[in-house]
Design an enzyme around this catalytic site. Structure first.
Site, short mmCIF file in Angstrom:
data_model
loop_
_atom_site.label_atom_id
_atom_site.label_comp_id
_atom_site.label_asym_id
_atom_site.label_seq_id
_atom_site.Cartn_x
_atom_site.Cartn_y
_atom_site.Cartn_z
CE LYS A 184 -2.11 2.88 3.12
NZ LYS A 184 -2.15 3.88 2.24
N GLY A 214 -5.54 3.19 -1.10
CA GLY A 214 -6.39 3.86 -0.47
C GLY A 214 -5.96 4.45 0.85
N GLY A 216 -4.92 5.31 4.82
CA GLY A 216 -4.26 4.41 5.98
C GLY A 216 -5.32 3.90 6.83
CB SER A 217 -7.86 5.80 8.67
OG SER A 217 -8.84 6.09 7.83
N GLY A 220 -4.94 0.67 4.88
CA GLY A 220 -3.78 0.45 5.51
C GLY A 220 -4.28 -0.44 6.80
CD GLU A 258 14.05 1.64 7.92
OE1 GLU A 258 14.25 2.61 8.87
OE2 GLU A 258 14.44 0.76 7.85
CB CYS A 292 12.84 9.49 7.63
SG CYS A 292 13.56 8.85 6.49
CD GLU A 392 9.96 13.14 11.58
OE1 GLU A 392 8.61 12.67 11.82
OE2 GLU A 392 10.71 12.69 10.66
P1 NAP Z 1 2.09 8.19 8.21
O1 NAP Z 1 0.94 9.28 8.49
O2 NAP Z 1 2.48 7.36 9.31
O3 NAP Z 1 1.85 7.32 6.99
C1 NAP Z 1 2.65 6.29 6.59
C2 NAP Z 1 1.90 5.38 5.94
O4 NAP Z 1 0.82 4.77 6.69
C3 NAP Z 1 0.90 5.81 4.64
O5 NAP Z 1 0.91 4.83 3.65
C4 NAP Z 1 -0.46 6.10 5.33
O6 NAP Z 1 -1.34 5.96 4.63
C5 NAP Z 1 -0.55 4.65 6.24
N1 NAP Z 1 -1.33 4.78 7.43
C6 NAP Z 1 -1.79 5.73 8.20
N2 NAP Z 1 -2.65 5.35 9.16
C7 NAP Z 1 -2.42 3.89 9.07
C8 NAP Z 1 -3.27 2.67 10.02
N3 NAP Z 1 -3.99 3.16 11.01
N4 NAP Z 1 -2.87 1.54 9.52
C9 NAP Z 1 -2.22 1.36 8.49
N5 NAP Z 1 -1.45 2.26 7.64
C10 NAP Z 1 -1.79 3.70 8.22
O7 NAP Z 1 3.27 8.85 7.77
P2 NAP Z 1 3.45 10.07 6.52
O8 NAP Z 1 3.11 11.33 7.12
O9 NAP Z 1 2.97 9.60 5.23
O10 NAP Z 1 5.04 10.13 6.39
C11 NAP Z 1 5.90 10.88 7.20
C12 NAP Z 1 6.44 10.24 8.35
O11 NAP Z 1 7.41 9.02 7.76
C13 NAP Z 1 7.53 10.86 9.10
O12 NAP Z 1 7.58 10.64 10.55
C14 NAP Z 1 8.91 10.44 8.46
O13 NAP Z 1 9.93 10.53 9.50
C15 NAP Z 1 8.56 9.06 8.36
N6 NAP Z 1 9.64 8.21 7.31
C16 NAP Z 1 10.47 7.39 8.06
C17 NAP Z 1 11.45 7.01 7.14
C18 NAP Z 1 12.61 5.98 7.65
O14 NAP Z 1 12.99 5.00 6.73
N7 NAP Z 1 12.81 5.88 8.62
C19 NAP Z 1 11.40 7.17 5.71
C20 NAP Z 1 10.49 7.98 5.21
C21 NAP Z 1 9.55 8.73 6.14
P3 NAP Z 1 -2.13 7.12 3.90
O15 NAP Z 1 -1.02 8.31 3.80
O16 NAP Z 1 -2.90 6.90 2.50
O17 NAP Z 1 -3.02 7.78 4.91
#
Ligand code: NAP
Length: 498
Positions: A184, A214, A216-217, A220, A258, A292, A392
């Protein structure tokens, strides 16, 4: 959008889900729209996968698993190389799609995102072809054979900041190890994954790689909750990382996480100033700071502070902001209005806590920027206990601070709940090594920033995550070890029968 860009992207108006080698609409017919954040233009409609769709994808992956797991490694390696070739052959199109879908400069997606993506497939093709099972003698009269086996169906979820690149960090090792996938992407940036599925459709057997788009909520969460998933691999915020970890714990399945970061960039007064300036810029402005690994806390030695800070300010003021498709653009739009407001909120909060804004701090709405979410490169002069230095921000905002001694800066760098990356700038090799060893994070750059070579492990200490990607160790996280002990005795086991 200009015609050249639209032609190069060549998008269909509508995309389905990719399940069992076929394109299908969502079971309830629902879709969502994906926009270019930099221009506000609609890019395409994508299917919003339901629980039934996720179930169909998991079942397809389960069905495909035995044959894929038994495909000889040489054959899997050949297939991975073909995937790499397909990505490379489509590189300009994918780079433009990624740039437009996330609002980032095309020069970054061209030189970083897409080469990283095909590089990962080549890297794991090479690794898996060279993998050997281990044969060891154990107790006298017994041979012990230790083998690595794939885990089964992997649920992979990635964020919007580097969809295809981070996707490749997960897809390549999982496939190399013989697993099948339900993937996803973020609903904000699904297009590069969908085009990837399109261009590799004839390369992989049906069901080996499935895409469910689709939110995340919903979509996902259906992946997290599905009993047929054998491992979760997640990149995203630490907040959702907790949800993923809990889902994995409930099913007793492994999870690679990650997560977020608040990495320190440490500048000693003997550093090469030009390289150091580039380091600060790359560390926080690459991908509009939505990285990140961003070095979003910059510590500068007091003996160079007064001279170096104005140079950084000058550099940030000269950054060329523009539309994503322009090769001269150094910084474009952040992902959406929510993120834009969140970043501006942190800047306002910093002012209230007594920090000083040395440059930037505002959203640009002039001319071509009116329809996007463009935030000026921003420098905050603050302290390590301020919210802007602890949390962050995920935007083009760096917090700069002064330090006196090596010991003091190591303590400041480690005084944060995250531990993803960090950088040290000095020409003293002994000091560089001491600091690199002392900073608690999964990756430290010395006199460079934000690079991510294939083959070098990536992953976090502390709240930045669990597990490693990009390198050989990723294969360990996509396999489980089986030990087979083989007796050489003709008769009964001596100690038991006597
Ligand atoms: P996020 O809100 O946590 O979302 C990440 C992914 O999870 C998206 O595909 C999102 O879907 C999905 N998601 C959201 N709620 C979910 C749930 N309840 N169950 C399953 N999946 C769910 O993060 P983001 O805002 O997209 O990305 C930014 C974050 O990613 C930052 O904190 C960044 O540091 C971190 N990041 C970490 C790394 C690393 O390698 N450590 C690399 C890149 C980014 P939707 O977007 O479709 O809602």
């Amino acid at each position: 959008m200009i015609a050249d860009v639209a032609n190069l992207m060549n998008l269909a108006p509508k995309y389905g889900l990719y399940i069992d080698g076929k394109w299908v609409p969502a079971s309830d017919g629902k879709t969502f729209t994906t926009y270019c954040p930099a221009t506000g233009e609609k890019l395409a409609e994508c299917a919003a996968a339901t629980k039934e769709d996720v179930d169909a994808a998991v079942k397809a992956a389960q069905k495909a698993f035995p044959a894929w797991a038994q495909t000889p490694v040489e054959e899997r390696a050949k297939i991975l190389n073909k995937i790499a070739d397909a990505i490379e052959a489509n590189a300009p199109r994918l780079a433009m799609i990624e740039a437009m879908d996330k609002g980032a400069p095309i020069r970054e997606t061209t030189f970083i995102d897409i080469p990283q993506a095909y590089g990962q497939f080549r890297h794991f093709a090479q690794l898996i072809a060279g993998e050997e099972d281990v044969l060891v003698t154990s107790v006298p009269g017994t041979y012990a054979l230790q083998i690595r086996e794939p885990l089964g169906v992997i649920g992979q979820i990635v964020p919007w900041n580097f969809s295809l690149m981070i996707g490749s960090w997960k897809i390549a090792p999982a496939l190399a190890a013989g697993n099948t996938i339900v993937f996803k992407p973020s609903s904000a940036t699904s297009l590069s994954t969908l085009i990837f599925a399109e261009i590799i459709a004839d390369i992989l057997p049906p069901g080996v790689f499935n895409v469910v788009t689709g939110s995340g909520s919903k979509t996902g969460q259906f992946i997290l909750d599905h009993p047929g998933i054998n491992k979760l691999s997640f990149t995203g915020s630490t907040e959702i990382g907790y949800t993923v970890a809990k889902a994995a714990a409930e099913k007793i399945i492994p999870a690679t996480l990650e997560l977020g970061g608040k990495s320190p960039g440490i500048y000693f007064d003997d550093c090469n100033r030009e390289k150091a300036l580039e380091g600060v810029q790359l560390g926080i402005l690459f991908n509009q700071g939505q990285v990140c690994a961003a070095c979003s806390r910059v510590f500068i030695q007091d003996t160079m502070y007064d001279e170096f800070v104005p140079q950084i300010v000058e550099k940030f003021k000269r950054i060329n902001m523009g539309l994503p498709w322009d090769m001269n653009t150094q910084m474009a739009s952040v992902i959406d209005e929510t993120q834009c407001n969140k970043i501006l909120g942190y800047i306002e909060g910093a002012k209230k806590e007594g920090a000083k804004i040395l440059c930037g701090g505002k959203r640009r709405m002039d001319g071509e920027f009116a329809k996007g979410f463009y935030i000026e490169p921003t420098i905050i002069e603050g302290t390590n206990d301020m919210t802007c230095a602890r949390e962050e921000i995920f935007g083009p905002v760096v917090v700069i601070m002064k330090f006196h001694t090596e010991e003091e800066v190591i303590a400041m760098a480690n005084d944060n709940e995250y531990g993803l990356c960090g950088g040290v700038w000095t020409q003293n090799i002994n000091r560089a090594l001491r600091v690199a060893k002392a900073v608690q994070s999964g990756r430290i750059w010395v006199n460079c920033s934000t690079s991510c070579a294939n083959g070098i492990a990536f992953g976090g200490y502390k709240k930045s995550g669990l597990g490693r990607e990009i390198s050989r160790s990723a294969l360990d996280y996509y396999t489980q070890v089986k030990a087979i002990e083989i007796s050489m005795y003709e008769g009964l086991t001596p100690f038991y029968t006597q």
